[in-house]
Scaffold this active site. Structure first.
Site, PDB file in Angstrom:
ATOM      1  N   ASP A   1       0.985  -1.536  -0.024  1.00 30.28           N
ATOM      2  CA  ASP A   1       0.167   0.259  -0.057  1.00 30.28           C
ATOM      3  C   ASP A   1       0.900   1.167  -0.211  1.00 30.28           C
ATOM      4  O   ASP A   1       0.508   2.059   0.974  1.00 30.28           O
ATOM      5  CB  ASP A   1      -0.654   0.008   0.910  1.00 30.28           C
ATOM      6  CG  ASP A   1      -1.509  -0.984   0.715  1.00 30.28           C
ATOM      7  OD1 ASP A   1      -2.361  -0.683  -0.315  1.00 30.28           O
ATOM      8  OD2 ASP A   1      -2.707  -1.182   1.785  1.00 30.28           O
ATOM      9  N   ASP A   2       1.867   1.892  -0.584  1.00 28.28           N
ATOM     10  CA  ASP A   2       2.386   3.302  -1.113  1.00 28.28           C
ATOM     11  C   ASP A   2       3.359   3.181  -0.128  1.00 28.28           C
ATOM     12  O   ASP A   2       3.779   3.599   0.151  1.00 28.28           O
ATOM     13  CB  ASP A   2       1.174   3.867  -0.613  1.00 28.28           C
ATOM     14  CG  ASP A   2       0.624   3.671  -1.903  1.00 28.28           C
ATOM     15  OD1 ASP A   2       0.991   3.613  -3.445  1.00 28.28           O
ATOM     16  OD2 ASP A   2      -0.454   4.428  -2.103  1.00 28.28           O
ATOM     17  N   ALA A   3       3.444   2.144   0.532  1.00 25.83           N
ATOM     18  CA  ALA A   3       4.596   2.013   1.984  1.00 25.83           C
ATOM     19  C   ALA A   3       5.658   2.077   0.981  1.00 25.83           C
ATOM     20  O   ALA A   3       6.157   1.081  -0.394  1.00 25.83           O
ATOM     21  CB  ALA A   3       4.530   0.924   2.797  1.00 25.83           C
TER      22      ALA A   3
ATOM     23  N   GLY B   1       5.384   7.535  -1.398  1.00 25.20           N
ATOM     24  CA  GLY B   1       4.945   6.780  -0.457  1.00 25.20           C
ATOM     25  C   GLY B   1       5.607   7.198   1.034  1.00 25.20           C
ATOM     26  O   GLY B   1       6.028   8.192   1.186  1.00 25.20           O
TER      27      GLY B   1
ATOM     28  N   ARG C   1      -2.671   3.374 -11.195  1.00 28.85           N
ATOM     29  CA  ARG C   1      -2.052   4.375 -11.881  1.00 28.85           C
ATOM     30  C   ARG C   1      -1.159   4.577 -13.084  1.00 28.85           C
ATOM     31  O   ARG C   1      -1.724   6.108 -13.686  1.00 28.85           O
ATOM     32  CB  ARG C   1      -1.728   4.928 -10.759  1.00 28.85           C
ATOM     33  CG  ARG C   1      -1.530   4.718  -8.875  1.00 28.85           C
ATOM     34  CD  ARG C   1      -0.838   5.096  -8.178  1.00 28.85           C
ATOM     35  NE  ARG C   1      -0.725   4.684  -7.263  1.00 28.85           N
ATOM     36  CZ  ARG C   1      -1.169   4.352  -5.924  1.00 28.85           C
ATOM     37  NH1 ARG C   1      -1.828   4.357  -5.685  1.00 28.85           N
ATOM     38  NH2 ARG C   1      -0.386   3.426  -5.106  1.00 28.85           N
TER      39      ARG C   1
END
Ligand SMILES: [Zn+2]
Length: 497
Positions: free
Chosen positions: A59-61, A221, A253
């Site tokens: 998740d975008d980490a 992120g 995206r």
């Protein structure tokens, strides 16, 4: 974060964000050079591997290579300027004529005043901070003292300390800072002593878990781990990525440009080229993938940008080749140090007894309806009660079991059991509403002495109304009860035995 100007040394902005280890991007448009942006670096060329590695890139980490961090990757600084004014009524004073302007404070220690050695060591003999000194919350930033003006003396000794008291102006922020620069701000005429001081503070902000980064494609992120380099995946030539991002960040995206930049950056790094990132340079027949892929091939790499990689934990080769390249990454100013919030108890609002809002004031984070629903769905009843009651507006209230209402004012009779006044009364908390006049009880001939009798202010004797108990409630419930009763609506609580 970047390099916000040419004259940072001379600036006194309230707050400035600066990147210490900026680089020139490998992939850039021609205007980058035309504008001379190399004088204002605002990011770093990072080796980026696109792989779902430990779960810390969910998740975008993103996972940061700890060794990259230790080499100075994305190191930043915040500069803050604090202005200390001795003359708090400066405006009103300015309005008056110059001759009438009263100076009653000066910077520096008052002569012969007592100031502890520890405090004196933190300031210079002139009462100003040492350049480069480390300041923590509560440390003095400067000293001042009260003076009176003696017109008979010459200017240098005309101001005489009158009370032997030194005032300290303290650093109030919770974050450690270093004194970068001290400026005495001159008075208007130039002959008068300085009345304000500008102190520039430097706050180091090396990247920590929770800080935000982004490529130039909006792939932002948050750093979730600073992973030790020995546990990071590595390529056949021994290259370890600076950053790991998750492949799931791409399909929805559609930031194809980032793949192209990765490819171009990798080829540019291998050949020592600054790549041109102008749009529309390629066509369906002559693609960017082929152009940069050919450069990669000539350098001995797979022209797709993939390469075999090995797990840093098991040492075994991954089943799939990993897309690895060089992408220009930026450090964003959203840092966890400015945002984290934690509280057990703290300030509450007067009206409801619930925690106040706002991080700066030590408030709480709202557990709203959606959060409540989530906790309910998980069956976390005790956690829910702790959030909504225990850590919020928990309160104990007297309630009458007879009529089901809160006892309005404090107990009818103060007694020893409540720790109140001694002597008068029985120590029983009673409900006025349910109490009866002793005279009425006797007249009716019904049983007397349901409890002990007591007297109110008017001398009337009362009996009963003692079927009360204490309940734990949220403070707003009591508030609701009061608001409703103000509208003539009574709430009735059926309290069990
Ligand atoms: Zn009652």
């Amino acid at each position: 974060m970047g390099t916000p100007g040419t004259s940072i040394r001379y600036r006194t902005d309230n707050k400035t964000y600066r990147l210490q280890t900026g680089q020139t991007p490998i992939v850039r448009p021609p205007l980058y050079n035309e504008y001379g942006l190399d004088n204002f670096p605002n990011g770093m060329n990072a080796v980026v591997a696109v792989i779902s590695y430990t779960g810390y890139d969910m998740d975008d980490a993103m996972i940061l290579n700890k060794s990259a961090h230790e080499r100075g990757f994305a190191h930043g600084t915040i500069y803050k300027t604090k202005v200390i004014r001795l003359d708090e009524n400066e405006r009103t004073n300015k309005a008056r004529s110059k001759s009438a302007r009263a100076i009653n404070k000066l910077f520096g220690f008052a002569p012969d005043s007592f100031v502890s050695a520890a405090t004196r060591s933190k300031l210079d003999s002139d009462g100003l901070p040492h350049i480069g000194a480390k300041v923590t919350e509560g440390d003095p930033l400067c000293a001042s003292h009260n003076v009176t003006y003696d017109p008979a003396k010459t200017s240098s000794v005309a101001y005489i300390n009158n009370d032997g008291v030194t005032q300290l102006h303290k650093y109030k922020d919770s974050e450690v800072a270093y004194v970068e620069e001290v400026r005495l701000l001159g008075a208007e005429s130039g002959a008068e002593p300085c009345q304000s001081l500008s102190i520039k503070l430097r706050i180091p902000r090396s990247p920590v878990i929770g800080d935000k980064f982004s490529s130039r494609h909006g792939q932002k992120g948050v750093c979730s781990q600073k992973w030790p380099a020995i546990d990071m995946p590595f390529s056949e030539s021994g290259i370890i990525p600076d950053i790991i991002i998750n492949p799931h960040a791409f399909p929805s995206r559609m930031t194809i440009g980032m793949f192209v930049e990765s490819l171009a950056g990798k080829a540019g790094a291998l050949h020592g080229l600054a790549q041109d990132s102008s749009p529309w340079r390629f066509t369906e027949q002559d693609t960017a993938g082929d152009y940069f892929g050919e450069q990669l091939r000539l350098a001995g790499y797979n022209h797709h940008g993939n390469e075999p990689m090995y797990s840093g934990i098991t040492g075994r080769e991954f089943a799939a080749d990993i897309y690895q390249g060089v992408v220009f990454y930026q450090r964003l100013r959203h840092m966890v140090n400015d945002k984290f919030q934690v509280r057990t108890t703290g300030p509450v609002t007067q009206l409801t007894g619930q925690p106040i809002k706002g991080r700066a004031k030590g408030g709480g984070i709202r557990v709203g309806e959606m959060e409540r629903d989530a906790l309910l769905a998980h069956g976390c009843a005790f956690l829910l009660q702790d959030r909504l009651m225990g850590c919020s507006d928990y309160r104990r209230e007297w309630v009458c079991k007879g009529c089901g209402s809160f006892l309005s004012t404090q107990p009818t009779v103060w007694g020893g059991a409540l720790g109140g006044r001694r002597g008068k009364g029985t120590g029983v908390v009673r409900c006025r509403r349910c109490a009866r006049k002793l005279a009425d009880v006797i007249e009716e001939g019904s049983e007397v002495g349901i409890g002990e009798e007591w007297e109110d202010g008017s001398g009337e004797k009362w009996v009963g109304g003692e079927d009360t108990t204490i309940v734990a409630i949220p403070g707003v419930l009591r508030y609701l009860d009061v608001e409703l009763s103000a509208m003539g609506v009574r709430m009735r609580f059926n309290v069990g035995p």
